[in-house]
Design a protein around this motif. Structure first.
Motif, PDB file in Angstrom:
ATOM      1  N   VAL A  41       0.848  -1.177   0.000  1.00 27.98           N
ATOM      2  CA  VAL A  41       0.000   0.000   0.000  1.00 27.98           C
ATOM      3  C   VAL A  41       0.891   1.236   0.000  1.00 27.98           C
ATOM      4  CG1 VAL A  41      -0.158   0.117   2.522  1.00 27.98           C
ATOM      5  CG2 VAL A  41      -1.959   1.141   1.128  1.00 27.98           C
ATOM      6  N   LEU A  43       0.772   5.447   0.770  1.00 30.39           N
ATOM      7  CA  LEU A  43       0.035   6.561   1.333  1.00 30.39           C
ATOM      8  C   LEU A  43       0.646   7.869   0.872  1.00 30.39           C
ATOM      9  CD1 LEU A  43      -0.377   5.329   5.036  1.00 30.39           C
ATOM     10  CD2 LEU A  43      -1.863   4.871   3.085  1.00 30.39           C
ATOM     11  N   GLN A  47      -1.676  11.763   4.393  1.00 28.98           N
ATOM     12  CA  GLN A  47      -2.304  10.645   5.101  1.00 28.98           C
ATOM     13  C   GLN A  47      -1.418  10.136   6.233  1.00 28.98           C
ATOM     14  OE1 GLN A  47      -2.922   8.141   1.671  1.00 28.98           O
ATOM     15  NE2 GLN A  47      -5.134   8.556   1.641  1.00 28.98           N
ATOM     16  N   ALA A  51      -2.704  10.410  10.164  1.00 29.88           N
ATOM     17  CA  ALA A  51      -2.889   9.166  10.908  1.00 29.88           C
ATOM     18  C   ALA A  51      -1.892   9.024  12.054  1.00 29.88           C
ATOM     19  CB  ALA A  51      -2.771   7.970   9.965  1.00 29.88           C
ATOM     20  N   ALA A 367      -4.055   1.987  11.003  1.00 33.02           N
ATOM     21  CA  ALA A 367      -4.447   2.978   9.995  1.00 33.02           C
ATOM     22  C   ALA A 367      -3.944   2.553   8.620  1.00 33.02           C
ATOM     23  CB  ALA A 367      -3.883   4.346  10.369  1.00 33.02           C
ATOM     24  N   VAL A 368      -2.746   1.984   8.559  1.00 30.36           N
ATOM     25  CA  VAL A 368      -2.215   1.491   7.293  1.00 30.36           C
ATOM     26  C   VAL A 368      -3.028   0.302   6.805  1.00 30.36           C
ATOM     27  CG1 VAL A 368      -0.142   0.680   6.113  1.00 30.36           C
ATOM     28  CG2 VAL A 368       0.070   2.262   8.026  1.00 30.36           C
ATOM     29  N   LYS A 371      -6.317   1.482   5.288  1.00 33.72           N
ATOM     30  CA  LYS A 371      -6.100   2.108   3.990  1.00 33.72           C
ATOM     31  C   LYS A 371      -5.862   1.046   2.921  1.00 33.72           C
ATOM     32  CE  LYS A 371      -5.119   5.126   0.793  1.00 33.72           C
ATOM     33  NZ  LYS A 371      -6.217   5.892   0.145  1.00 33.72           N
ATOM     34  N   MET A 372      -5.088   0.039   3.257  1.00 30.11           N
ATOM     35  CA  MET A 372      -4.768  -1.000   2.284  1.00 30.11           C
ATOM     36  C   MET A 372      -6.014  -1.807   1.909  1.00 30.11           C
ATOM     37  SD  MET A 372      -2.058  -4.142   2.629  1.00 30.11           S
ATOM     38  CE  MET A 372      -3.150  -5.026   3.732  1.00 30.11           C
ATOM     39  N   ASN A 374      -9.208  -0.892   2.260  1.00 30.53           N
ATOM     40  CA  ASN A 374     -10.234  -0.066   1.629  1.00 30.53           C
ATOM     41  C   ASN A 374      -9.866   0.281   0.193  1.00 30.53           C
ATOM     42  OD1 ASN A 374     -11.839  -0.044   3.903  1.00 30.53           O
ATOM     43  ND2 ASN A 374     -10.891   1.810   4.720  1.00 30.53           N
ATOM     44  N   ALA A 375      -8.577   0.229  -0.116  1.00 34.53           N
ATOM     45  CA  ALA A 375      -8.145   0.601  -1.462  1.00 34.53           C
ATOM     46  C   ALA A 375      -8.606  -0.402  -2.497  1.00 34.53           C
ATOM     47  CB  ALA A 375      -6.617   0.733  -1.512  1.00 34.53           C
TER      48      ALA A 375
END
Length: 377
Positions: A41, A43, A47, A51, A367-368, A371-372, A374-375
């Protein structure tokens, strides 16, 4: 006829062309991308800042390894007493029920039988005869020294005297066995009953008789336990038992009240392994007066501290029942790497993975992860 056939084909081709329009730029833009499973991922700098993500390396920490085992509250044999009547008899008085506390020396029951009378009678008779044989022995000894009587007669008298002493001493021990003092016994205080006394102070756990019942010498009438002698009997697997030592401290708790802690120390490790590959570890329990024998316990045994690579708890994420950390690849790129975790202590968790890890996300790793995942949606 030929012209009509050609015209029909032309119309059919035109209809197919109208029903399948070419993809326009607008249609392509509206198509959803196909989600692909990836452990990488990237960012943006904004971001990462928002975060609160921080990067760092694993740290060497002295971590106490722990073993989690189960056990029960037990009473050692020296703190458990089974009460019986050595010569048997009928229970004439008894008012005990399980759970009652008794002091050492208090009367538990009154038992009577005619054999107690006979035993006292035999003792007093033997004691009187002993006096006679003692006087006869003294007289015959004097006569033998002056050769007024033969050696054979003196030896017979001496034998009778010694045998009578044995008989009196044996009967006296039988009287002591049932709680009668032979020194104070005489023809005026012969009794038909005896008293059964508590051998230790403690709680009555079993009552196996009642008033009027005949008690055989082999019958256990009562069981008394001393609550001050509780210990913990733990079941430990052979691999963990090798790390235990006498004197190690153990923290215990009950399933009903896990927040209350009890302290125990290893007293004895059974030097054999059972068929289920476990052994018993006996521990002295400090306190625990509110516990009952047989209570199930959860125990934690702390082993010697050792240096290990550890990561902050915030660096480890759990996904689909597996533990991961995020390796920092540079330029805000991160890769999710599976790890095997060990003991946790003071906000750090041991990382057992043999793979060499460089810098990782040490703060706000979740948080990472979000993000990963949801991407790809």
């Amino acid at each position: 006829m030929k012209k009509v056939y050609i015209s029909g084909l032309f119309c059919l081709a035109l209809l197919i062309a109208c029903g399948s329009p070419d993809k326009t730029e607008e249609n392509v833009a509206n198509e959803k991308p196909v989600a692909t499973e990836t452990n990488d991922v990237q960012l943006t700098a904004a971001q990462v800042k928002n975060a609160g993500i921080e990067i760092g390396a694993l740290e060497a920490k002295n971590i106490h390894k722990t073993i989690h085992v189960n056990g029960v509250v037990d009473v050692p044999p020296e703190n458990t007493y089974s009460v019986s009547v050595p010569l048997g008899g009928y229970v004439r008085q008894m008012t005990l029920i399980p759970g009652m506390y008794v002091k050492k020396g208090s009367v538990l029951a009154v038992v009577e039988d005619q054999q107690y009378i006979q035993l006292q009678q035999d003792y007093l008779t033997a004691k009187n005869r002993l006096k006679f044989t003692a006087d006869d022995y003294t007289r015959q000894k004097g006569l033998n020294q002056t050769k007024a009587t033969s050696d054979k007669i003196f030896q017979q008298v001496e034998s009778d005297f010694n045998n009578q002493k044995v008989s009196v001493n044996g009967l006296a021990e039988k009287l002591r066995l049932i709680g009668i003092n032979p020194a104070s016994l005489n023809e005026h205080n012969i009794t038909r009953n005896i008293r059964v006394y508590a051998p230790i102070s403690g709680y009555i756990t079993e009552v196996n008789t009642n008033t009027g019942k005949y008690a055989n010498p082999t019958d256990v009438l009562f069981e008394v336990i001393n609550p001050g002698g509780y210990h913990v009997n733990l079941t430990v697997f052979e691999g963990d038992a090798a790390n235990l030592r006498v004197g190690q401290e153990i923290t215990c708790s009950t399933s009903s009240n896990p927040n209350k802690r009890y302290i125990a120390k290893v007293h004895l490790i059974k030097p054999s392994i059972a068929d289920d590959r476990t052994t018993s570890v006996h521990c002295d329990l400090e306190g625990g007066d509110d516990l009952l024998p047989g209570t199930f316990l959860n125990a934690t045994i702390s082993l010697a501290a050792s240096s290990a690579d550890a990561a902050p708890d915030e660096a480890i994420v759990k996904w689909e029942n597996k533990n991961y950390v995020f390796a920092a690849l540079g330029n805000n790129n991160y890769k999710m790497i599976p790890v095997e975790t060990g003991t946790s202590l003071d906000g750090f968790t041991e990382i057992k993975t043999s793979e060499k890890l460089g810098n990782i996300v040490v703060k706000n790793a979740y948080a990472v992860l979000m993000k990963m995942k949801n991407a790809g949606e």
